[in-house]
Design an enzyme around this catalytic site. Structure first.
Site, PDB file in Angstrom:
ATOM      1  CB  ILE A  58      -0.791   0.024   1.084  1.00 38.78           C
ATOM      2  CG1 ILE A  58      -1.925   1.007   1.214  1.00 38.78           C
ATOM      3  CG2 ILE A  58      -0.186   0.024   2.525  1.00 38.78           C
ATOM      4  CD1 ILE A  58      -3.112   1.134   2.228  1.00 38.78           C
ATOM      5  CB  SER A  59       1.039   4.004  -2.261  1.00 39.04           C
ATOM      6  OG  SER A  59       1.399   3.366  -3.535  1.00 39.04           O
ATOM      7  CD  GLN A  60       5.947   8.028   0.717  1.00 37.61           C
ATOM      8  OE1 GLN A  60       5.956   9.133   0.650  1.00 37.61           O
ATOM      9  NE2 GLN A  60       7.058   7.255   1.121  1.00 37.61           N
TER      10      GLN A  60
END
Length: 208
Positions: A58-60
């Site tokens: 999950i991207s920052q």
């Protein structure tokens, strides 16, 4: 009910240059822990990419906010996401536009994201198991396309699925990746480098 962790995250995003209030509100209202395993809940509002299984992340939150802001979305924008993953970026987009189309190459991730998004009462999202390099031609053209994995080169199918004036946000490169914003003007595509980034690779094909 206030969420101090989400408030801190939004303050961090503002301090790091995110200005679009609609994007900030979408991130504030979205329970990021719902997209993570129980073991990761304590890190849900940190500005970190986190594992979601199958070698994916999950991207920052910063890069989610930055890329979403750069898409310059309107309520009626037709949006394609390549790489559904956990569904977090999808859910941010779905708060800003009437409908989001999202393609995921890993079947188990697509099913999990679909279930999770319905549990969170998102009904304006269509997901598909397929090869992200090919986009979703039957739903094209799109005002905005966002790619959440790094491609070695820019997939031509995605360029062709942009409307005139449409925007493509895509990380490009192997170890050294650049986040590119590409805008279509007729048959020309104008590209600008936003910043250096680090994403998992955009792999061609699909997995059962």
């Amino acid at each position: 009910m206030s969420n101090p962790q989400a408030e801190r995250l939004v303050t961090f995003l503002i301090e790091n240059g995110i200005q679009d209030q609609k994007v900030l509100d979408a991130i504030y209202l979205l329970p990021r822990e719902s997209f993570l395993s129980q073991a990761m809940h304590h890190q849900a509002y940190d500005n970190n990419a986190l594992p979601i299984g199958q070698g994916q992340t999950i991207s920052q939150p910063y890069i989610v906010a930055k890329m979403t802001e750069l898409l310059e979305l309107q309520q009626d924008s037709r949006v394609l996401e390549i790489g559904t993953g956990s569904g977090y970026q999808t859910a941010v987009l779905a708060q800003l536009v009437d409908h989001v189309y999202s393609v995921e190459r890993i079947k188990s991730l697509q099913w999990d994201a679909k279930r999770r998004l319905k549990q969170l009462d998102f009904y304006n999202i269509s997901t598909k198991h397929g090869d992200g390099w090919q986009g979703w031609s039957s739903k094209a053209p799109f005002d905005a396309i966002i790619v959440t994995a790094a491609a070695e080169s820019i997939p031509q199918a995605l360029l062709q699925q942009l409307k005139d004036g449409g925007r493509l946000l895509i990380p490009v490169g192997d170890d050294e990746q650049q986040l590119l914003k590409i805008v279509r003007h007729g048959d020309e595509f104008l590209s600008s480098v936003i910043e250096m980034v680090r994403f998992v690779p955009l792999v061609p094909g699909e997995l059962a």
